[in-house]
Design a protein around this motif. Structure first.
Motif, short mmCIF file in Angstrom:
data_model
loop_
_atom_site.label_atom_id
_atom_site.label_comp_id
_atom_site.label_asym_id
_atom_site.label_seq_id
_atom_site.Cartn_x
_atom_site.Cartn_y
_atom_site.Cartn_z
N SER A 258 2.69 7.83 1.13
CA SER A 258 3.09 8.17 0.20
C SER A 258 2.26 6.54 -0.94
O SER A 258 2.27 6.04 -1.74
CB SER A 258 4.31 7.20 -0.26
OG SER A 258 4.33 5.96 0.46
N ARG A 259 1.41 6.50 -0.15
CA ARG A 259 0.85 4.69 -0.72
C ARG A 259 -0.92 4.67 0.22
O ARG A 259 -1.11 5.28 0.80
CB ARG A 259 0.96 3.75 0.16
CG ARG A 259 1.83 2.89 -0.37
CD ARG A 259 2.82 2.10 0.63
NE ARG A 259 3.47 2.18 1.71
CZ ARG A 259 3.29 1.70 2.23
NH1 ARG A 259 3.61 -0.02 2.71
NH2 ARG A 259 4.19 1.95 3.91
N LEU B 249 0.84 7.28 -10.18
CA LEU B 249 0.51 6.45 -9.22
C LEU B 249 0.60 4.29 -9.86
O LEU B 249 0.40 5.00 -11.22
CB LEU B 249 -1.38 5.78 -8.82
CG LEU B 249 -1.74 6.64 -8.04
CD1 LEU B 249 -3.14 7.00 -7.99
CD2 LEU B 249 -1.08 7.44 -6.93
N PHE C 136 -4.74 6.85 3.91
CA PHE C 136 -2.76 7.50 3.00
C PHE C 136 -2.61 7.81 4.07
O PHE C 136 -2.19 8.07 4.27
CB PHE C 136 -3.25 9.13 2.55
CG PHE C 136 -1.96 9.05 1.15
CD1 PHE C 136 -1.41 8.73 0.04
CD2 PHE C 136 -1.39 10.59 1.49
CE1 PHE C 136 -0.28 9.32 -0.51
CE2 PHE C 136 -0.19 11.27 1.00
CZ PHE C 136 0.34 10.59 0.18
N ASP C 137 -0.74 7.13 3.70
CA ASP C 137 0.05 7.16 4.49
C ASP C 137 1.48 8.41 4.67
O ASP C 137 2.23 8.47 4.87
CB ASP C 137 0.77 6.09 5.42
CG ASP C 137 1.82 5.44 3.45
OD1 ASP C 137 2.02 5.75 2.08
OD2 ASP C 137 2.20 4.79 4.12
N THR D 90 -4.44 2.95 0.27
CA THR D 90 -4.75 1.32 0.46
C THR D 90 -6.32 2.37 0.50
O THR D 90 -7.23 2.50 1.48
CB THR D 90 -4.90 0.76 2.27
OG1 THR D 90 -3.44 1.13 2.43
CG2 THR D 90 -5.91 -0.42 2.43
N HIS E 243 -4.27 -1.32 -3.99
CA HIS E 243 -3.44 -0.57 -2.78
C HIS E 243 -2.39 -0.04 -4.34
O HIS E 243 -1.22 -0.42 -5.24
CB HIS E 243 -2.80 -1.91 -3.00
CG HIS E 243 -3.77 -3.21 -1.66
ND1 HIS E 243 -3.18 -2.24 0.01
CD2 HIS E 243 -4.05 -3.34 -1.10
CE1 HIS E 243 -4.58 -3.14 0.10
NE2 HIS E 243 -3.94 -3.92 -0.50
N THR F 5 0.85 3.28 -5.12
CA THR F 5 1.90 3.89 -4.21
C THR F 5 2.14 5.53 -5.12
O THR F 5 2.58 5.19 -6.52
CB THR F 5 3.11 3.63 -4.07
OG1 THR F 5 3.03 2.22 -3.95
CG2 THR F 5 4.17 3.82 -3.77
N LEU F 6 2.41 6.32 -4.89
CA LEU F 6 2.72 7.57 -5.60
C LEU F 6 4.09 7.62 -5.95
O LEU F 6 4.68 6.97 -5.36
CB LEU F 6 2.97 8.66 -4.16
CG LEU F 6 2.02 9.86 -4.45
CD1 LEU F 6 1.56 10.55 -2.96
CD2 LEU F 6 0.79 9.90 -5.37
N GLN F 7 3.87 7.56 -7.39
CA GLN F 7 5.21 7.76 -8.69
C GLN F 7 5.77 8.86 -9.19
O GLN F 7 4.82 8.88 -10.18
CB GLN F 7 5.67 6.20 -8.90
CG GLN F 7 6.16 5.17 -8.61
CD GLN F 7 6.11 3.88 -9.33
OE1 GLN F 7 5.84 3.79 -10.82
NE2 GLN F 7 6.44 2.85 -8.04
N GLY G 129 0.15 0.10 -9.21
CA GLY G 129 -0.27 -0.61 -7.80
C GLY G 129 -0.64 -1.38 -8.59
O GLY G 129 -0.89 -1.99 -9.18
#
Length: 419
Positions: A97-98, A121, A94-95, A100, A113, A115-117, A123
């Motif tokens: 926001s995303r 989520l 986890f970087d 993998t 894959h 992405t936090l929204q 993706g």
């Protein structure tokens, strides 16, 4: 990572594994990071439960736990299709926001894959060969479940600061701390279960508190009197204190007439490097049932390290922990043991033979309270040496609800899950 540093990493060798493997991999990474230069708390992680759809119509439930570490954040968890409710393990990174993520094995697994929204989520799911992709959308949701905060600590302590690259001890810990539960369920009951039964803080104060509540019938009734963050820090301090005291005695015996560096160069005190790790993860957190697993492992001298998993299940509606006697009918043990032994033979393939005694250290596989439940069935966990050799690894045997139906008590969590 040193060869012994994960005796833990071989936890799947020779065993029947499920989603525990991803969490053990996360624990291995935590230990590797703790063995580096970090000397402070790793910071805050988080747990999230999402409900959504894959491919626009297939219902899914996703559980993810993020643990901060040197160089990034590790992720462990699982998801399942709502129709089948059989967990598929996830691991990855986890970087900020995303996510993998990989299903199951790194080399062969499908990928997600995400992405936090906001509180959700978005993706895609992609097949391992890259030929198929489906959109994924999900929202954070704790209906019939428990929300958690994450407390994590990663520390190292050098035996002698004057010896660059000298022996040291590493300590890593990740705990889940309940912060909300299903409507109508007392939060303190869930906290007592998680902190006292699952994570069992190994500190002097915690031991004294347990002894002071000796009249209590189980770990569930002991009140949580100390903040988890303080317990985690104290556990690390007491571990390092034991490390220093034990190795001071060892050095006094082996190196009394030599400088420490010379003694180390000659290999006389090779057991001075210690490691300890513990990581709690969610196995199931749905339909008013909470199942948690605590993976632990480390090294404190000897031929090899140690590792294992303890699992516990809590009925949120009843407000208590579930044991084998609560789940199965009286007199059903023989039938369940037969199912366990068949599952063991099936896991070993043709070489297993008809008699499990040939492959085990016990006459028959015992019915254990070290089990967890999910929408698919019950998984019984046997740590190394419990029923088989260390080389056989941890043995995990899953019995589907369908095979267990004749043995289940009425009016238990099984009635909600075995449908």
């Amino acid at each position: 990572m040193s060869g012994r540093r994960f005796a833990l990493a071989i936890a799947s060798m020779g065993s029947v594994t499920r989603s525990y493997t991803a969490r053990r991999a996360c624990l291995a990474l935590m230990l590797a990071a703790a063995g580096g230069p970090a000397a402070a708390d790793a910071g805050e992680g988080f747990y999230r439960r999402y409900v959504g759809v894959l491919g626009g119509k297939t219902g899914i439930v996703v559980h993810l736990t993020v643990t901060p570490s040197e160089g990034g954040s590790n992720v462990s968890g699982h998801y399942y299709y709502a129709r089948y409710r059989r967990p598929i393990s996830l691991s990855g990174a986890f970087d900020g926001s995303r996510f993998t993520l990989t299903e199951g094995e790194e080399r062969t697994g499908n990928r997600l894959h995400l992405t936090l929204q906001g509180d959700g989520l978005a993706g895609e799911w992609r097949s391992s060969d890259g030929t198929t992709a489906h959109p994924v959308t999900a929202k954070e949701n704790y209906d019939g479940a428990v929300a958690f905060d994450v407390v994590s600590v990663e520390k190292t302590h050098a035996y002698d600061q004057s010896l660059p690259g000298g022996p040291s001890a590493s300590f890593s810990l990740r705990w889940l701390v309940p912060r909300a539960s299903v409507e109508g369920q007392r939060l303190d009951a869930v906290r007592q279960f998680v902190m006292n039964c699952v994570q069992r803080p190994k500190t002097a104060a915690a031991s004294e508190q347990a002894e002071g509540n000796a009249a209590a019938s189980s770990c569930e009734t002991v009140p949580v009197q100390t903040a988890p963050e303080e317990l985690a820090r104290t556990a690390a301090e007491e571990y390092f204190s034991e490390y220093m005291q034990t190795n001071a005695e060892l050095i006094e015996d082996l190196c009394a007439d030599k400088p420490l560096q010379q003694c180390l160069d000659e290999g006389m005190a090779g057991g001075l490097g210690w490691e300890s790790g513990e990581s709690t993860g969610v196995v199931f957190n749905d339909e008013g049932v909470l199942a948690l697993a605590s993976d632990y492992g480390g090294y404190s001298g000897g031929a090899h390290g140690y590792y294992g998993t303890t699992v516990h299940t809590f009925d949120l509606a009843a407000g208590r922990m579930v044991r084998a006697a609560d789940l199965f009918r009286p007199g059903s043990e023989g039938g369940i043991v037969a199912l366990l032994e068949q599952a063991f033979r099936d896991s070993r393939g043709p070489e297993a033979g008809a008699d499990v005694k040939e492959a085990l250290l016990v006459e028959s596989i015992p019915l254990t309270d070290n089990f967890s439940v999910d929408g698919h069935g019950v998984t019984f966990v046997y740590v190394p040496y419990e029923i088989a050799s260390y080389a056989d690894g941890q043995i995990e045997l899953t019995l589907p609800w369908q095979s267990l139906r004749p043995h289940l008590r009425d009016g238990t969590i099984a009635a909600r899950l075995a449908r």
